[in-house]
Motif scaffolding. Structure first.
Motif, PDB file in Angstrom:
ATOM      1  N   SER A   4       0.856  -1.185   0.000  1.00  0.00           N
ATOM      2  CA  SER A   4       0.000   0.000   0.000  1.00  0.00           C
ATOM      3  C   SER A   4       0.889   1.231   0.000  1.00  0.00           C
ATOM      4  O   SER A   4       1.951   1.253   0.613  1.00  0.00           O
ATOM      5  CB  SER A   4      -0.920   0.005   1.215  1.00  0.00           C
ATOM      6  OG  SER A   4      -0.186   0.136   2.403  1.00  0.00           O
ATOM      7  N   LYS A   6       0.579   5.714  -0.201  1.00  0.00           N
ATOM      8  CA  LYS A   6      -0.236   6.925  -0.331  1.00  0.00           C
ATOM      9  C   LYS A   6       0.662   8.139  -0.117  1.00  0.00           C
ATOM     10  O   LYS A   6       1.583   8.099   0.699  1.00  0.00           O
ATOM     11  CB  LYS A   6      -1.417   6.916   0.621  1.00  0.00           C
ATOM     12  CG  LYS A   6      -1.116   7.069   2.059  1.00  0.00           C
ATOM     13  CD  LYS A   6      -2.394   7.112   2.873  1.00  0.00           C
ATOM     14  CE  LYS A   6      -2.048   7.404   4.314  1.00  0.00           C
ATOM     15  NZ  LYS A   6      -3.199   7.455   5.171  1.00  0.00           N
ATOM     16  N   SER A  28       3.811   0.526   3.061  1.00  0.00           N
ATOM     17  CA  SER A  28       3.727  -0.622   3.957  1.00  0.00           C
ATOM     18  C   SER A  28       5.070  -0.831   4.657  1.00  0.00           C
ATOM     19  O   SER A  28       6.116  -0.682   4.034  1.00  0.00           O
ATOM     20  CB  SER A  28       3.384  -1.888   3.178  1.00  0.00           C
ATOM     21  OG  SER A  28       2.163  -1.737   2.503  1.00  0.00           O
TER      22      SER A  28
END
Length: 96
Positions: A4, A6, A28
């Motif tokens: 992940s 972002k 992550s």
């Protein structure tokens, strides 16, 4: 393994991207630098020059409630500082 990622859009991260062409991401904790580089190049279509990572420690939190003191911790996470090639930029708001 699914990674992940972002972007972090704070004042400090924005100043860093304008000054050094370096973008900040929350990733992550088990992601490696090579995996982060490949994912950024695939998602944003830029040439990544360098990836620096830092594991941000969990912080203790507490608050008073009617039932007494509640204690807990925030989660530990990894920050990735990604430097892209000269003349290239990452536009986070292009798909909104």
């Amino acid at each position: 393994m699914e990674i992940s990622i972002k972007p972090i859009l704070t004042e400090k991260a924005t100043a860093l991207s304008e000054k050094r062409n370096c973008y900040t991401f929350a990733v992550s904790p088990d992601a490696s630098k090579g995996q982060i580089k490949d994912l950024i190049e695939e998602l944003y279509g830029v040439k990544v020059v360098k990836v620096n990572t830092a594991v941000m420690r969990a912080k203790n939190k507490s608050r008073w409630t009617k039932s007494g003191l509640l204690r807990g911790k925030t989660e530990r996470w990894k920050k990735a500082l990604v430097s892209v090639a000269d003349g290239q930029t990452i536009d986070f708001f292009s798909n909104i």
